[in-house]
Write an enzyme that holds these catalytic residues in place. Structure first.
Site, short mmCIF file in Angstrom:
data_model
loop_
_atom_site.label_atom_id
_atom_site.label_comp_id
_atom_site.label_asym_id
_atom_site.label_seq_id
_atom_site.Cartn_x
_atom_site.Cartn_y
_atom_site.Cartn_z
N SER A 9 0.84 -1.20 0.00
CA SER A 9 0.00 0.00 0.00
C SER A 9 0.87 1.25 0.00
CB SER A 9 -0.92 0.01 1.22
OG SER A 9 -1.60 1.26 1.33
N HIS A 10 0.32 2.35 -0.44
CA HIS A 10 1.03 3.63 -0.38
C HIS A 10 1.11 4.16 1.06
CE1 HIS A 10 0.58 3.45 -4.69
NE2 HIS A 10 1.26 4.57 -4.84
N SER A 11 0.36 3.56 1.94
CA SER A 11 0.35 3.98 3.34
C SER A 11 0.77 2.82 4.23
CB SER A 11 -1.05 4.45 3.75
OG SER A 11 -1.18 4.55 5.15
N GLY A 43 3.78 6.45 -0.34
CA GLY A 43 4.40 5.96 -1.56
C GLY A 43 4.69 4.48 -1.42
N SER A 70 0.57 2.38 -9.14
CA SER A 70 2.02 2.45 -8.97
C SER A 70 2.52 1.41 -7.99
CB SER A 70 2.43 3.86 -8.52
OG SER A 70 1.78 4.22 -7.33
#
Length: 250
Positions: A9-11, A43, A70
């Site tokens: 995950s981005h978090s 990110g 991404s």
């Protein structure tokens, strides 16, 4: 051993929360978080994904769940740098990250092979949609049509008894545990149901689908009808109703 899971995950907090949730459903499965950047920002991190995949692998393979596009790119890049043997047993599932991780964890917990765990994750989107559409106008029309067809049975020639569908074995139970069929109890119920060679339903819903079971929202005091057909139908009904009556140890 079992198939491992990696949540990308981005978090970092989101990844860790999903791992905690899925871990409650499948305590015997290696589930690792790879959230955020190396310095804890929003990110994704190539190094964190690589490390998580290696750590999650127990020899049976790893399924990777990603939240945004991404994250998938980062995971794909990380996989390119794995050794050939490990890369051959890693799959990135095309599934919603929360529902997919929970479904995959339960599938891995009951001994599912790599392909089966991926299938469970990817089927979670359809199961979730089916649950949300249970009371849709289209279903109401279909239900009405089914009732109408049922009323016409008197004028229809029935097939010989040897060709008729097998009559299900069933029993009723009442949920006595505080959390009902949610979270851990639902996962425990699905794990047990999955051990039987039988088609099992709970109030008409597939008893081997965690998302469908949880989607019913059955809480304490709810009436439950367990029905099964197949080789181990009686054993399944007996075991599952006993589990329901036990209160899951709560």
């Amino acid at each position: 051993m079992s198939v491992g899971l990696v949540v990308v995950s981005h978090s970092a907090k989101i990844a860790e929360g999903i791992v905690e949730l899925a871990g409650q459903m499948a305590p015997g499965v290696r589930i690792r978080a790879a959230g955020g950047t190396d310095d804890g920002g929003l990110g994704t991190s190539f190094d964190l994904v690589m490390s998580a995949v290696v750590d999650a692998d127990d020899g049976d393979g790893v399924v990777v769940m990603c939240d945004l596009g991404s994250a998938i790119l980062t995971a794909e890049t990380a996989l390119d740098f794995l050794d050939d043997e490990l890369r051959a047993r890693v799959r990135i599932a095309d599934a919603p990250i929360v529902e997919g991780a929970v479904a995959a964890a339960v599938a891995a917990e009951v001994g599912g092979a790599l392909a089966e765990v991926v299938d469970a994750a990817e089927a979670s989107a359809a199961a979730s949609a089916m649950t949300s559409d249970q009371n849709s106008p289209e279903e109401a029309v279909e239900s009405t049509s089914s009732d109408r067809r049922g009323s016409d049975l008197s004028s229809t020639t029935l097939p010989p008894s040897s060709e008729r569908p097998e009559e299900p074995i069933g029993a009723n139970a009442t949920l006595i545990n505080p959390s009902g069929l949610h979270a851990r109890p639902a996962a425990e119920f699905v794990r047990l149901a999955s051990t039987f060679d039988a088609r099992i339903t709970v109030n008409g819903v597939d008893a081997k689908s965690l998302l469908r079971i949880m989607g019913m929202g059955l809480g304490i005091g709810s009436s439950v009808r367990v029905e099964a057909t197949g080789t181990q139908a009686q054993e399944a009904v007996d075991a599952l109703t006993t589990l329901l009556a036990s209160g899951f140890g709560e």
